[in-house]
Design a protein around this motif. Structure first.
Motif, PDB file in Angstrom:
ATOM      1  N   THR A  85       0.707  -1.423   0.197  1.00  0.00           N
ATOM      2  CA  THR A  85      -0.077  -0.023  -0.383  1.00  0.00           C
ATOM      3  C   THR A  85       0.914   0.876  -0.111  1.00  0.00           C
ATOM      4  O   THR A  85      -0.009   2.513  -0.093  1.00  0.00           O
ATOM      5  N   SER A  86       2.588   0.981  -0.196  1.00  0.00           N
ATOM      6  CA  SER A  86       2.926   2.333  -0.281  1.00  0.00           C
ATOM      7  C   SER A  86       2.800   3.347   1.005  1.00  0.00           C
ATOM      8  O   SER A  86       3.257   4.064   1.651  1.00  0.00           O
ATOM      9  N   ARG A  87       2.573   2.248   1.767  1.00  0.00           N
ATOM     10  CA  ARG A  87       2.042   3.089   3.213  1.00  0.00           C
ATOM     11  C   ARG A  87       3.402   3.712   3.921  1.00  0.00           C
ATOM     12  O   ARG A  87       4.008   4.597   4.406  1.00  0.00           O
ATOM     13  N   ILE A  88       5.015   2.608   3.550  1.00  0.00           N
ATOM     14  CA  ILE A  88       5.942   3.468   4.115  1.00  0.00           C
ATOM     15  C   ILE A  88       6.770   4.675   3.007  1.00  0.00           C
ATOM     16  O   ILE A  88       7.531   5.485   4.172  1.00  0.00           O
ATOM     17  N   GLN A  89       6.765   4.925   2.649  1.00  0.00           N
ATOM     18  CA  GLN A  89       6.928   6.657   1.919  1.00  0.00           C
ATOM     19  C   GLN A  89       5.869   7.194   2.270  1.00  0.00           C
ATOM     20  O   GLN A  89       6.053   8.206   2.443  1.00  0.00           O
ATOM     21  N   GLN A  90       4.403   6.906   2.642  1.00  0.00           N
ATOM     22  CA  GLN A  90       3.638   7.920   3.702  1.00  0.00           C
ATOM     23  C   GLN A  90       4.133   8.631   4.451  1.00  0.00           C
ATOM     24  O   GLN A  90       4.076   9.510   5.047  1.00  0.00           O
ATOM     25  N   LYS A  91       4.393   7.358   5.630  1.00  0.00           N
ATOM     26  CA  LYS A  91       5.205   7.210   6.799  1.00  0.00           C
ATOM     27  C   LYS A  91       6.267   8.562   6.749  1.00  0.00           C
ATOM     28  O   LYS A  91       6.698   8.977   7.735  1.00  0.00           O
ATOM     29  N   ARG A  92       7.278   8.324   5.556  1.00  0.00           N
ATOM     30  CA  ARG A  92       8.425   8.616   5.616  1.00  0.00           C
ATOM     31  C   ARG A  92       8.369   9.487   4.177  1.00  0.00           C
ATOM     32  O   ARG A  92       9.697   9.432   3.689  1.00  0.00           O
ATOM     33  N   PRO A  93       8.017   9.880   3.761  1.00  0.00           N
ATOM     34  CA  PRO A  93       7.775  11.188   2.797  1.00  0.00           C
ATOM     35  C   PRO A  93       9.406  11.597   2.573  1.00  0.00           C
ATOM     36  O   PRO A  93       9.818  11.560   1.477  1.00  0.00           O
ATOM     37  N   THR A  94      10.334  12.458   4.082  1.00  0.00           N
ATOM     38  CA  THR A  94      10.839  13.300   3.350  1.00  0.00           C
ATOM     39  C   THR A  94      12.210  11.837   2.500  1.00  0.00           C
ATOM     40  O   THR A  94      13.227  12.248   2.382  1.00  0.00           O
ATOM     41  N   GLN A  95      12.604  10.920   2.707  1.00  0.00           N
ATOM     42  CA  GLN A  95      13.340  10.032   2.379  1.00  0.00           C
ATOM     43  C   GLN A  95      12.808   9.338   0.964  1.00  0.00           C
ATOM     44  O   GLN A  95      13.742   8.508   0.613  1.00  0.00           O
ATOM     45  N   PHE A  96      11.803   9.456   0.740  1.00  0.00           N
ATOM     46  CA  PHE A  96      11.485   9.081  -0.651  1.00  0.00           C
ATOM     47  C   PHE A  96      10.731  10.275  -1.738  1.00  0.00           C
ATOM     48  O   PHE A  96       9.860  10.125  -2.034  1.00  0.00           O
ATOM     49  N   PRO A  97      11.872  11.324  -1.863  1.00  0.00           N
ATOM     50  CA  PRO A  97      11.453  11.858  -2.882  1.00  0.00           C
ATOM     51  C   PRO A  97      10.948  12.138  -4.261  1.00  0.00           C
ATOM     52  O   PRO A  97      12.148  10.916  -4.359  1.00  0.00           O
ATOM     53  N   ALA A  98      10.145  12.170  -4.584  1.00  0.00           N
ATOM     54  CA  ALA A  98       9.922  11.564  -6.332  1.00  0.00           C
ATOM     55  C   ALA A  98      11.301  12.206  -7.087  1.00  0.00           C
ATOM     56  O   ALA A  98      11.413  11.466  -7.897  1.00  0.00           O
ATOM     57  N   ASP A  99      11.343  12.879  -6.770  1.00  0.00           N
ATOM     58  CA  ASP A  99      12.650  13.329  -7.967  1.00  0.00           C
ATOM     59  C   ASP A  99      13.795  12.930  -7.612  1.00  0.00           C
ATOM     60  O   ASP A  99      15.222  13.665  -8.305  1.00  0.00           O
ATOM     61  N   GLY A 100      14.578  12.547  -6.512  1.00  0.00           N
ATOM     62  CA  GLY A 100      15.587  11.600  -5.835  1.00  0.00           C
ATOM     63  C   GLY A 100      15.688   9.936  -6.540  1.00  0.00           C
ATOM     64  O   GLY A 100      16.399  10.249  -6.702  1.00  0.00           O
ATOM     65  N   ARG A 101      15.154   9.494  -7.593  1.00  0.00           N
ATOM     66  CA  ARG A 101      14.926   8.797  -8.598  1.00  0.00           C
ATOM     67  C   ARG A 101      16.280   9.236  -9.453  1.00  0.00           C
ATOM     68  O   ARG A 101      16.686  10.067  -9.990  1.00  0.00           O
ATOM     69  N   ALA A 102      16.615   8.224  -9.255  1.00  0.00           N
ATOM     70  CA  ALA A 102      18.134   8.136 -10.954  1.00  0.00           C
ATOM     71  C   ALA A 102      17.688   8.668 -12.093  1.00  0.00           C
ATOM     72  O   ALA A 102      18.189   9.293 -12.996  1.00  0.00           O
ATOM     73  N   ASP A 103      16.026   8.053 -12.301  1.00  0.00           N
ATOM     74  CA  ASP A 103      15.860   8.352 -13.893  1.00  0.00           C
ATOM     75  C   ASP A 103      15.248   9.808 -14.152  1.00  0.00           C
ATOM     76  O   ASP A 103      14.912  10.236 -14.941  1.00  0.00           O
ATOM     77  N   ALA A 104      14.906   9.933 -12.506  1.00  0.00           N
ATOM     78  CA  ALA A 104      14.623  11.725 -12.727  1.00  0.00           C
ATOM     79  C   ALA A 104      15.973  12.346 -12.408  1.00  0.00           C
ATOM     80  O   ALA A 104      15.428  13.438 -12.902  1.00  0.00           O
TER      81      ALA A 104
END
Length: 438
Positions: A190-209
């Motif tokens: 359910t992607s809950r981990i990204q919701q609880k730790r949003p600062t550790q999963f910035p969308a613009d931090g991916r290699a492709d982005a």
């Protein structure tokens, strides 16, 4: 708190060997091979070991094989003594769809040094297909964010860490409950981990982005550059072709075979110097770009061996027309343009944005090639260059072409590189079958 080493007490090993261990009874020899995962998955509600390391679904098995080859293989090439087993947590291990995995799992039965863990994270970041990397060692479990680039401090890259969960219960310590809540299957699905730790999963931090951001920046700089004495800017068609070619050439410097040899290996680059193709020996792309003469000599050498619209001229044109196209680009591109590209690929780009110095951390052998190809869809669509290539969904292809988007299959056999004339609609930009002209 017990560690895996403590768990493997002689008596317990005897129980395992005689088959009395419940995991042995249930999974047999497969569980022996993946003992670290076997004592983790039940506590976290994850799929059984075989569904992670050898999934049956066609889609999940593709990702698992890719992760084994590109992440596990690269780890073993860089650190020959490391023992690592790589799998993926797929949303449905039995599905034939190519739905992205929830996490990459790296099991280190002998443990791993910091540099090995850092490389595993860097490769998983380049994988650009999942938000999480899970590393399992005899004494700990670590969850890493694949939305944090390799230059970020450890505190940002590591989402959570826990000593071995052997014997843990849902009603354990606060730390155990917190980690279980973050990494439980329900949380992952359910992607809950990204919701609880949003600062550790910035969308613009991916290699492709970040790679796309790098290319946009360099495109803008190339188009604005006015080298002396011309004082003219570079034409957009030359700029885009040059960027496409740089990406493809970098891929060939990174793309390794099973023995760890890149297509543009030391051996090949020395041969190109010795036979007079290049004025001097270059050990990487940044070095090539410091010489306009060698850059275009290498491009022409590649043009003789690869299909597609990566190089000046069009298929079917006569020799004079093709040479005229080469000359037009050669006259338009100055050494200053190539110096800017050399600074990009070497990580020396002079900018206040740290993200624009990440190029050396990209692994073009690991970044999904359909993404690299789609970069040009954005560029070309934006500029309405409709006489050039169009992006084709890579999964419309077959077999290896589908997975590699037709790029440099099996290193072109290094010395013998026959070329075929096959071209499927939509595959003009990237070589469909990169073989030498007859």
């Amino acid at each position: 708190m017990p560690a895996f080493s403590a768990f493997f007490h002689r008596d317990r090993l005897k129980r395992w060997a005689c088959g009395n261990c419940p995991f042995h009874v249930k999974f047999g020899n497969f569980s022996r091979k993946h003992m670290l995962y076997a004592y983790t998955y039940h506590w976290l509600g994850w799929p059984q070991p075989d569904q992670v390391f050898e999934p049956k679904g066609a889609g999940a098995s593709v990702y698992a094989e890719f992760a084994r080859t590109k992440i596990g293989g690269a780890l073993k090439l860089a650190h020959p003594n490391v023992v690592v087993r790589v799998g993926v947590l797929a949303p449905d291990p039995h599905s034939d769809s190519t739905e992205a995995p929830l996490a990459v799992v790296c099991e280190f039965p002998r443990g791993a040094r910091d540099e090995e863990l850092d490389l595993a994270h860097s490769l998983a970041w380049n994988f650009s297909r999942t938000a999480l990397l899970i590393t399992l060692e005899p004494h700990r479990l670590i969850a890493w964010s694949c939305f944090q680039d390799p230059t970020q401090p450890e505190g940002k890259r590591r989402v959570c860490e826990l000593p071995t969960p052997v014997g843990f219960k849902p009603t354990g310590t606060p730390l155990q409950r917190e980690v279980r809540d973050l990494l439980h299957w329900v949380s992952l699905i359910t992607s809950r981990i990204q919701q609880k730790r949003p600062t550790q999963f910035p969308a613009d931090g991916r290699a492709d982005a970040l790679l796309l951001k790098n290319l946009r920046y360099v495109r803008r700089e190339l188009l604005n550059l006015k080298p002396a004495p011309k004082k003219e800017t570079l034409g957009r068609e030359f700029c885009h072709d040059l960027l496409a070619r740089i990406i493809f050439t970098q891929f060939l410097f990174h793309r390794k075979d099973s023995d760890g040899h890149a297509f543009f290996s030391e051996r090949l680059m020395k041969r190109l110097h010795e036979d007079g193709t290049l004025e001097r020996y270059h050990n990487d792309l940044a070095s090539v770009l410091t010489s306009k003469q060698d850059t275009y000599a290498l491009f022409r050498w590649m043009d003789e061996r690869f299909n597609g619209d990566l190089f000046p001229g069009k298929d079917g044109e006569d020799k004079d027309a093709k040479e005229s196209a080469w000359q037009a680009e050669h006259d338009a591109v100055e050494q200053e343009h190539l110096d800017l590209l050399a600074d990009l690929v070497s990580g020396r780009l002079d900018t206040s944005d740290r993200q624009l110095t990440l190029w050396p951390h990209y692994s073009f052998d690991t970044i999904p090639l359909e993404f690299i190809s789609s970069v040009y869809e954005e560029f070309l669509t934006a500029e309405k260059l409709r006489d050039k290539a169009y992006y084709t969904d890579p999964f419309q292809g077959e077999g290896e072409d589908r997975l590699l988007v037709g790029l440099a299959r099996k290193h072109l056999e290094r010395e013998k590189q026959p070329r075929t004339g096959h071209r499927r609609a939509g595959q003009g930009r990237w070589p469909a079958n990169p073989y030498r002209k007859e």
